[in-house]
Design an enzyme around this catalytic site. Structure first.
Site, PDB file in Angstrom:
ATOM      1  N   ASP A 209      41.803  21.193 128.285  1.00  0.00           N
ATOM      2  CA  ASP A 209      42.383  20.141 127.449  1.00  0.00           C
ATOM      3  C   ASP A 209      42.774  18.923 128.285  1.00  0.00           C
ATOM      4  OD1 ASP A 209      43.581  19.431 124.777  1.00  0.00           O
ATOM      5  OD2 ASP A 209      45.355  19.227 126.048  1.00  0.00           O
ATOM      6  N   GLU A 251      34.091  33.543 140.614  1.00  0.00           N
ATOM      7  CA  GLU A 251      34.370  34.964 140.861  1.00  0.00           C
ATOM      8  C   GLU A 251      34.041  35.806 139.633  1.00  0.00           C
ATOM      9  OE1 GLU A 251      38.460  35.687 142.037  1.00  0.00           O
ATOM     10  OE2 GLU A 251      38.433  33.826 143.220  1.00  0.00           O
TER      11      GLU A 251
HETATM   12  C1  GLC Z   1      43.634  17.195 123.279  1.00  0.00           C
HETATM   13  C2  GLC Z   1      43.537  18.064 122.056  1.00  0.00           C
HETATM   14  C3  GLC Z   1      44.457  17.520 121.016  1.00  0.00           C
HETATM   15  C4  GLC Z   1      45.872  17.524 121.561  1.00  0.00           C
HETATM   16  C5  GLC Z   1      45.953  16.796 122.896  1.00  0.00           C
HETATM   17  C6  GLC Z   1      47.248  17.087 123.593  1.00  0.00           C
HETATM   18  O1  GLC Z   1      43.171  15.911 123.063  1.00  0.00           O
HETATM   19  O2  GLC Z   1      42.216  18.154 121.622  1.00  0.00           O
HETATM   20  O3  GLC Z   1      44.395  18.231 119.818  1.00  0.00           O
HETATM   21  O4  GLC Z   1      46.730  16.910 120.650  1.00  0.00           O
HETATM   22  O5  GLC Z   1      44.938  17.185 123.771  1.00  0.00           O
HETATM   23  O6  GLC Z   1      47.261  18.380 124.112  1.00  0.00           O
END
Ligand code: GLC
Length: 534
Positions: A209, A251
């Site tokens: 993310d 790994e």
């Molecule tokens: C990313 C995710 C989104 C979230 C953001 C903060 O963009 O896809 O849904 O709000 O990160 O974690």
């Protein structure tokens, strides 16, 4: 028709079809109105039958769900709303037995304000080692009442929040999502451990993310438009983090897909060097308007930027953050821009659906892997969520101007005639489902040869059984203006008509699949695509 068996090789990820499950809205097994792992387990046969190679689950960890689970309180536990860790382990194994690999979603930029590290940091006070795991700073001005810098938020609003002892902490997203300090070795160690934890439970991959945001300029300087390097986006030291992550993944034979929003193609490709991430989401393609020239440039640009690093491209039309494809393609402006989202933008659902069908065949014929967001295979439109039911922090932080992302997160319709369209048998779903959604239900669409679901099922079967899909070269063919036509290996051809006129087809032996009927002269109507065997 039996589905052809999924390919079972180490480089499956180079041309996989990966289905994104937003667990909260997929299927509600325990009847509390929130989707859960029991619901997913019960619906695994649906995913196997659809013909996907892997499933990416958005976060299922313990979370106050302020940002739909992207505010994680414990990365090694499943939130009770979704189930248990034991259930996640079962789900991973059951999916694998059906030929479906699992990708989990790791959120490294920030944690929830309920995470034990952040609670400890608050309790320990200024100057403590606990605070060093985050970005705590005194404020500016005589009484420290002004935030330490002026960074803009990824969501609208402030990026700093003051705590009662007077210090401020940084959060690029909402205040409930404090940013971690990636210069701290404990932060790095912890995340490598979390990766191991999930790889040991059998996951095949990890989605990262906000992957380009982790490291910050240690001086936390004010934001200057166009500053290079940027104080918190795409900083060079980030590559060091991903090189160590890659060693961990290697790994286990695990793979990464990074959420890297970067306009600069060369900078983007750096994340995909052979000792870093395997893949990253193609947001250039996702945000591209439905226009032949722009799409062709996006495709060429993508292939050109991936080639030098040897990474496969990914093709994405939508996800849990963006406006649903059929709605977007049915609008006057068919591109996607977070800053431009407004309530009440008119859309023609019939036009949008026709284009989304053609776009499905386009993306599935391109070289690389493809992501399908739950409900995309049903052709779900963006739903209008009544104001008093909106939950997305993006809406609230925009002071109500941005409708937020809930419209693409509505619980799925499974059975036309059932309560909550079969999403769950108990409480009302956490977001309301539109009254008109019976026609989108899986059971209705399964019985309809002209439905979006039937198109996806056929396309995914052909993608497995026919030669020429996935990795390999793409050659553009001469075509009329605003018609995209290209050849793939073994004489596989794809033609997409984005012009306003019917288009003749190139010579071919067989028509494999069309997104809509050809006209009486055998020509391809506007906003229609075909796969041919030349
Ligand atoms: C990313 C995710 C989104 C979230 C953001 C903060 O963009 O896809 O849904 O709000 O990160 O974690």
């Amino acid at each position: 028709m039996a589905a052809p068996t999924p390919h079972d090789t180490d480089d499956w990820w180079r041309d996989a079809v990966i289905y994104q499950v937003y667990p909260r809205s997929f299927a509600d097994g325990d009847g509390d109105g929130t989707g859960d792992l029991a619901g997913v387990r019960a619906r695994l046969p649906y995913l196997a039958d659809l013909g996907v190679d892997a499933v990416w689950f958005t976060p299922w960890y313990l979370s106050p769900l302020v940002d739909g689970g992207y505010d994680v309180a414990d990365y090694r536990t499943v939130d009770p709303a979704f189930g248990t860790l034991a259930e996640a382990e079962k789900l991973i194994a059951e999916a694998r037995a059906l030929g479906i690999r699992t990708i989990v979603d790791i959120v490294p930029n920030h944690v929830s304000d309920q995470h034990p590290w952040f609670r400890a940091a608050l309790a320990a006070g200024p100057g403590s080692p606990e605070r060093e795991l985050f970005h705590f700073r005194p404020g500016r001005g005589p009484d420290g009442a002004r935030p330490p810098n002026d960074w803009p938020s990824q969501f609208s609003g402030a990026t700093w929040t003051r705590v009662p002892d007077g210090e401020w902490y940084l959060h690029l997203f909402s205040p409930e999502q404090p940013d971690l300090n990636w210069a701290h070795p404990a932060v790095r160690r912890e995340h490598e451990d979390i990766l191991r934890f999930w790889f040991e439970r059998g996951v095949a991959g990890v989605r990262i993310d906000s992957a380009a945001l982790l490291t910050k300029d240690p001086a936390l300087p004010d934001f200057v438009e166009g500053a290079d390097p940027h104080p918190y986006i795409d900083r060079d030291d980030l590559h060091d983090v991903y090189r160590s992550w890659r060693a961990v993944a290697d790994e286990y034979g695990g793979v990464f897909v990074g959420e890297v929003w970067l306009p600069d193609a060369e900078r983007f490709a750096r994340y995909l060097r052979p000792d870093e991430l395997h893949t990253a989401f193609n947001f250039t393609f996702l945000t591209c308007p439905w226009e032949a020239g722009r799409l062709r440039r996006a495709i060429d640009g993508t292939l050109a930027e991936h080639a030098p690093v040897g990474a496969p491209a990914t093709w994405v039309l939508c996800n849990h953050d963006v406006t649903r494809t059929v709605t977007r393609y049915g609008r006057a402006d068919t591109g996607f821009d977070f800053a431009a989202k407004r309530f009440g933008t008119p859309a023609d659902p019939e036009l949008g659906t026709r284009r989304a069908r053609a776009a499905a065949l386009l993306t599935l014929a391109l070289p690389g892997s493809v992501y399908v967001y739950q409900g995309e295979e049903l052709g779900l439109p963006e739903a209008d969520i009544p104001l008093d039911r909106i939950q997305d922090p993006m809406h609230f932080r925009s002071r109500g101007t941005d409708p937020g992302r809930d419209g693409c997160r509505v619980p799925l319709p499974w059975e036309a005639g059932a309560r909550w369209y079969g999403f769950g048998a108990g409480d009302e779903p956490w977001l309301p489902q539109p009254a008109t959604w019976a026609s989108y239900a899986v059971d209705r669409q399964s019985a309809d040869p002209g439905s979006m679901l039937t198109l996806y099922r056929r396309a995914l079967r052909l993608r497995r059984s026919e030669d020429g899909f996935g990795d390999g070269p793409l050659t553009w063919l001469p075509a009329p203006r605003d018609v995209l036509a290209f050849a793939r290996p073994h004489g596989l051809l794809c033609v997409v008509n984005l012009s306003g006129e019917p288009a003749g087809l190139p010579p071919h032996e067989r028509l494999l699949l069309a997104s809509g009927p050809l006209d009486a002269e055998g020509r391809l109507p506007p906003d229609t695509a075909v796969w041919l065997r030349g």
